[in-house]
Design a protein around this motif. Structure first.
Motif, PDB file in Angstrom:
ATOM      1  N   LEU A   1      10.754   6.232  -8.246  1.00 43.57           N
ATOM      2  CA  LEU A   1      10.717   4.733  -8.837  1.00 43.57           C
ATOM      3  C   LEU A   1      11.355   3.563  -9.092  1.00 43.57           C
ATOM      4  CD1 LEU A   1       8.263   3.911 -10.501  1.00 43.57           C
ATOM      5  CD2 LEU A   1       8.750   5.429 -12.699  1.00 43.57           C
ATOM      6  N   GLU A   2      12.768   4.290  -9.331  1.00 43.95           N
ATOM      7  CA  GLU A   2      13.422   3.226  -9.755  1.00 43.95           C
ATOM      8  C   GLU A   2      13.487   2.136  -7.563  1.00 43.95           C
ATOM      9  OE1 GLU A   2      17.031   5.075 -11.061  1.00 43.95           O
ATOM     10  OE2 GLU A   2      15.436   4.979 -13.351  1.00 43.95           O
ATOM     11  N   ARG A   3      14.008   2.782  -7.167  1.00 43.51           N
ATOM     12  CA  ARG A   3      14.038   2.386  -5.867  1.00 43.51           C
ATOM     13  C   ARG A   3      12.526   1.543  -5.444  1.00 43.51           C
ATOM     14  NH1 ARG A   3      15.185   7.333  -3.456  1.00 43.51           N
ATOM     15  NH2 ARG A   3      17.422   7.409  -3.007  1.00 43.51           N
ATOM     16  N   LEU A   4      11.394   2.198  -5.741  1.00 39.82           N
ATOM     17  CA  LEU A   4      10.335   1.226  -6.281  1.00 39.82           C
ATOM     18  C   LEU A   4      10.408  -0.177  -6.707  1.00 39.82           C
ATOM     19  CD1 LEU A   4       6.486   2.642  -6.500  1.00 39.82           C
ATOM     20  CD2 LEU A   4       7.088   1.022  -6.995  1.00 39.82           C
ATOM     21  N   VAL A   5      10.517   0.293  -8.317  1.00 37.73           N
ATOM     22  CA  VAL A   5       9.961  -1.041  -8.703  1.00 37.73           C
ATOM     23  C   VAL A   5      11.445  -2.476  -8.238  1.00 37.73           C
ATOM     24  CG1 VAL A   5      11.619  -2.059 -10.821  1.00 37.73           C
ATOM     25  CG2 VAL A   5      10.169   0.222 -10.710  1.00 37.73           C
TER      26      VAL A   5
ATOM     27  N   VAL B   1       9.803  -4.083  -5.341  1.00 40.01           N
ATOM     28  CA  VAL B   1       9.161  -5.073  -5.668  1.00 40.01           C
ATOM     29  C   VAL B   1       9.337  -5.986  -6.001  1.00 40.01           C
ATOM     30  CG1 VAL B   1       6.626  -5.652  -7.448  1.00 40.01           C
ATOM     31  CG2 VAL B   1       7.620  -3.300  -5.648  1.00 40.01           C
ATOM     32  N   ALA B   2      10.412  -6.019  -7.404  1.00 38.12           N
ATOM     33  CA  ALA B   2      11.015  -6.819  -8.357  1.00 38.12           C
ATOM     34  C   ALA B   2      11.617  -8.423  -7.258  1.00 38.12           C
ATOM     35  CB  ALA B   2      11.708  -6.610  -8.851  1.00 38.12           C
ATOM     36  N   ALA B   3      12.528  -6.736  -5.999  1.00 39.67           N
ATOM     37  CA  ALA B   3      13.091  -8.433  -4.777  1.00 39.67           C
ATOM     38  C   ALA B   3      13.427  -9.047  -5.157  1.00 39.67           C
ATOM     39  CB  ALA B   3      12.040  -7.612  -3.557  1.00 39.67           C
ATOM     40  N   ASP B   4      13.240 -10.309  -5.022  1.00 43.51           N
ATOM     41  CA  ASP B   4      13.622 -11.731  -5.017  1.00 43.51           C
ATOM     42  C   ASP B   4      12.936 -12.847  -5.900  1.00 43.51           C
ATOM     43  OD1 ASP B   4      11.337 -11.326  -3.396  1.00 43.51           O
ATOM     44  OD2 ASP B   4      10.785 -13.230  -2.306  1.00 43.51           O
TER      45      ASP B   4
ATOM     46  N   ALA C   1      14.971  -7.563 -12.551  1.00 44.58           N
ATOM     47  CA  ALA C   1      14.119  -6.321 -12.866  1.00 44.58           C
ATOM     48  C   ALA C   1      15.775  -5.643 -13.611  1.00 44.58           C
ATOM     49  CB  ALA C   1      14.043  -5.661 -12.165  1.00 44.58           C
ATOM     50  N   THR C   2      15.632  -5.577 -15.170  1.00 46.81           N
ATOM     51  CA  THR C   2      16.143  -5.145 -16.206  1.00 46.81           C
ATOM     52  C   THR C   2      15.409  -4.023 -16.510  1.00 46.81           C
ATOM     53  OG1 THR C   2      15.085  -5.958 -18.093  1.00 46.81           O
ATOM     54  CG2 THR C   2      17.224  -7.357 -16.879  1.00 46.81           C
ATOM     55  N   GLY C   3      14.737  -3.180 -15.903  1.00 48.48           N
ATOM     56  CA  GLY C   3      13.959  -2.406 -16.693  1.00 48.48           C
ATOM     57  C   GLY C   3      12.581  -1.913 -16.190  1.00 48.48           C
ATOM     58  N   HIS C   4      12.197  -0.466 -16.708  1.00 49.68           N
ATOM     59  CA  HIS C   4      10.886  -0.744 -16.498  1.00 49.68           C
ATOM     60  C   HIS C   4      10.038   1.024 -17.256  1.00 49.68           C
ATOM     61  CE1 HIS C   4      13.159   2.552 -13.950  1.00 49.68           C
ATOM     62  NE2 HIS C   4      11.644   3.615 -14.736  1.00 49.68           N
TER      63      HIS C   4
ATOM     64  N   PRO D   1       1.028  -1.284   0.240  1.00 51.77           N
ATOM     65  CA  PRO D   1       0.197   0.033   0.212  1.00 51.77           C
ATOM     66  C   PRO D   1       0.716   0.934   0.310  1.00 51.77           C
ATOM     67  CG  PRO D   1      -0.873  -1.748   1.819  1.00 51.77           C
ATOM     68  CD  PRO D   1      -0.250  -2.153   1.337  1.00 51.77           C
ATOM     69  N   ASP D   2       1.457   1.275   1.021  1.00 57.08           N
ATOM     70  CA  ASP D   2       2.810   2.728   0.198  1.00 57.08           C
ATOM     71  C   ASP D   2       3.352   3.012  -0.800  1.00 57.08           C
ATOM     72  OD1 ASP D   2       4.147  -0.039   1.808  1.00 57.08           O
ATOM     73  OD2 ASP D   2       5.764   1.791   2.599  1.00 57.08           O
ATOM     74  N   LEU D   3       3.831   1.676  -1.295  1.00 66.58           N
ATOM     75  CA  LEU D   3       4.762   1.907  -2.781  1.00 66.58           C
ATOM     76  C   LEU D   3       3.249   2.628  -3.619  1.00 66.58           C
ATOM     77  CD1 LEU D   3       7.541  -0.617  -3.205  1.00 66.58           C
ATOM     78  CD2 LEU D   3       7.500   1.521  -2.218  1.00 66.58           C
ATOM     79  N   GLU D   4       2.246   1.785  -3.464  1.00 59.44           N
ATOM     80  CA  GLU D   4       1.279   2.036  -4.246  1.00 59.44           C
ATOM     81  C   GLU D   4       0.987   3.801  -4.233  1.00 59.44           C
ATOM     82  OE1 GLU D   4      -0.017   0.419  -6.794  1.00 59.44           O
ATOM     83  OE2 GLU D   4      -1.089   2.424  -7.386  1.00 59.44           O
ATOM     84  N   THR D   5       1.028   3.750  -2.770  1.00 57.39           N
ATOM     85  CA  THR D   5       0.259   5.350  -2.694  1.00 57.39           C
ATOM     86  C   THR D   5       1.575   6.205  -3.453  1.00 57.39           C
ATOM     87  OG1 THR D   5      -0.646   5.114  -0.367  1.00 57.39           O
ATOM     88  CG2 THR D   5      -0.032   6.933  -1.095  1.00 57.39           C
ATOM     89  N   THR D   6       2.198   5.406  -3.122  1.00 58.70           N
ATOM     90  CA  THR D   6       3.709   6.570  -3.672  1.00 58.70           C
ATOM     91  C   THR D   6       3.841   6.889  -4.888  1.00 58.70           C
ATOM     92  OG1 THR D   6       5.055   6.017  -1.798  1.00 58.70           O
ATOM     93  CG2 THR D   6       6.194   7.263  -4.122  1.00 58.70           C
ATOM     94  N   LEU D   7       3.373   5.975  -5.978  1.00 59.32           N
ATOM     95  CA  LEU D   7       3.330   5.955  -7.210  1.00 59.32           C
ATOM     96  C   LEU D   7       2.120   6.285  -7.604  1.00 59.32           C
ATOM     97  CD1 LEU D   7       4.091   5.157  -9.895  1.00 59.32           C
ATOM     98  CD2 LEU D   7       2.831   2.497  -9.300  1.00 59.32           C
TER      99      LEU D   7
END
Lengths: 145, 145
Positions: free
Chosen positions: B116-120, B123-126, B130-133, A110-116
């Motif tokens: 946005l990059e941090r967010l990606v 999310v991608a994490a484990d 991720a190579t792009g968005h 939720p926090d990331l979605e809000t950020t987005l």
DNA sequence: TTCCTTGCAAACGATTTGCATTGGA
DNA sequence: TCCAATGCAAATCGTTTGCAAGGAA
């Protein structure tokens, strides 16, 4: 057929929008509800063992999308695939594998979605009336990495 | 025609890939370089005042995309629009009009792009490398709003 | 010469539409 | 009843391809 909760939500939604929920349309929705991702008219045609004419299939898809029950997804090769709309499936984004093409759904915390959402609002600002957004994360899935 | 810096970069890139940079292909690249977003074959056809046959246009787009100079973007109405690849244009996102289908480029302010990059990455994490968005913002353009 | 590219027209595949018929509220 | 939905076939539309003619190496 369709999971019962979708069934009643969709029936009500269509009633409100003055759109009939005919047998053909129910068949299409049920088929899509069984799928784990967006499907094209041709794919549904096969899945339904060609019992439902392509033209009717296309018309059902168009009506249901227009009514907001399905959302179209434009992919490679000029194919349009449909999936149940976000208000049924939940808002999500896509992880797309650049090697095998698989598409996975991701739901942001939720926090990331809000950020987005804030980010989108900021960017759209004056020049554009934003109504939605879709984040596609490209990379390699576990199997291909 | 094409901004000179693109010209030489593209010429070199194609040479390396063993692809000829013919007049037709130069025309297509020059037209796209003038645009502020992805364009379809038909749109380029008009923009070039129908001087370049559609079939040649399609062939040039296919060759240039294959060579990595252009990147295809599948949008509304089953149209494929092309734009100069990111290594030429720089990283950016898209504003897509849900009414007319027009696509505009947006470059995020550096702080938002970082966000946005941090967010990606988070999310991608484990589960995903991720190579792009690509962020697509849907809404209505100034003309359609 | 020897490939590669181009143009034109025909071919294609996905989607749409005209029209007569059927079906549901 | 009466309008919307359906099925079939034909039409469209974006895109691709076969083939003969026109470059470039």
């Amino acid at each position: 057929m369709t999971s019962p909760q979708f069934e009643s939500q969709i029936r009500h939604h269509l009633a409100v929008h003055g759109v009939r929920y005919t047998r053909g349309r129910q068949t299409v929705v049920a088929a899509l509800a069984r799928m784990d991702g967006p499907r094209s008219a041709a794919e549904l045609y096969d899945q339904l063992e060609r019992t439902l004419p392509l033209s009717s299939l296309y018309r059902s898809l168009a009506v249901l999308a227009e009514a907001g029950v399905l959302s179209p997804h434009h992919g490679t090769k000029g194919l349009t695939r449909y999936e149940l709309a976000e208000w049924l499936m939940g808002h999500h984004h896509h992880l797309v594998c650049i090697d095998c093409g698989a598409v996975d759904d991701v739901q942001l915390p939720p926090d990331l979605e809000t950020t987005l959402e804030r980010l989108v609002a900021t960017v759209a600002a004056d020049r554009f009336v934003a109504t939605g957004h879709a984040l596609e994360i490209d990379g390699r899935c576990a199997a291909c990495a």
